[in-house]
Design a protein around this motif. Structure first.
Motif: not given
Length: 162
Positions: A59-79
Motif C-alpha cells: 500500500t502506497v501512502p498519498l502525498s499532500k498533492e495526491a490528497l489534494e487531487e483526491y479532494e478535487k476528484l471527489q466531485r465525481n459521484f459515480s466512482l
C-alpha cells in the motif's frame, strides 16, 4: 508502477493468482489506502482472499498533492473512493491505473492516465509468455466463476486474437 483497483485485485486473489500480476508488471504493483480498505471488507464476512492481497501487494501512502487531487476528484459521484484515490495517486505520481470498471477507465483516461483493463492484463499474460493461451483461458473461466463475471464474445476476442 501500476496502481491496482479493488476489482482487479479481488478477481486475481479469489482464484489465488495475485503472483501473476506481480510477475507481469515486474513487482511494480501497489494499491492505495482506500483500495486496501475496500479489499479488507470481505474479511468481516469470513472471506480470506483479501488476506492474500494485503500480504502480497504493498500500500502506497498519498502525498499532500495526491490528497489534494483526491479532494478535487471527489466531485465525481459515480466512482468509489478507492477508484478516485487511485486515480489521484496516478495523476500526481505518473503511474498507470489497472481497473475492470468501465466508468473508472473512461474517467481515468479523461484525466490523462494510462489505463490497463482486465482484457489487456489477460492478453499480456500469454503475449509475454508468462502463461500460454490455454492457461489464460482457464484463468478467465476461473475469474468468471469466482467473481460471477460475464464477458462478451467481443471482449474474449480482444483477449485471445493475435
Amino acid at each position: 508502477m501500476i496502481i491496482l483497483d479493488t476489482d482487479i485485485l479481488s478477481m486475481f486473489a479469489k482464484i489465488g493468482k495475485i503472483e501473476l500480476l506481480k510477475c507481469l508488471f515486474n513487482e511494480e504493483v501497489a494499491m492505495v489506502p482506500k483500495v486496501r480498505d475496500e479489499i479488507s471488507i470481505p474479511l468481516e464476512y469470513g472471506y480470506a482472499f483479501s488476506l492474500r492481497v494485503i500480504s502480497e501487494i504493498r500500500t502506497v501512502p498519498l502525498s499532500k498533492e495526491a490528497l489534494e487531487e483526491y479532494e478535487k476528484l471527489q466531485r465525481n459521484f459515480s466512482l468509489g473512493r478507492g477508484e478516485l484515490e487511485a486515480i489521484a495517486y496516478c495523476k500526481t505520481e505518473d503511474c498507470a491505473f489497472a481497473t475492470n470498471d468501465m466508468k473508472a477507465r473512461e474517467f481515468a483516461k479523461g484525466e490523462g492516465l494510462f489505463v490497463i483493463s482486465l482484457q489487456a492484463i489477460l492478453k499480456a499474460l500469454w503475449k509475454k509468455g508468462i502463461k500460454d493461451k490455454e492457461e489464460v483461458e482457464r484463468i478467465l473461466e476461473n475469474i468468471k466463476e469466482a467473481d460471477n463475471l460475464s464477458i462478451s464474445i467481443e471482449v474474449e476476442r480482444e483477449i485471445f486474437d493475435e
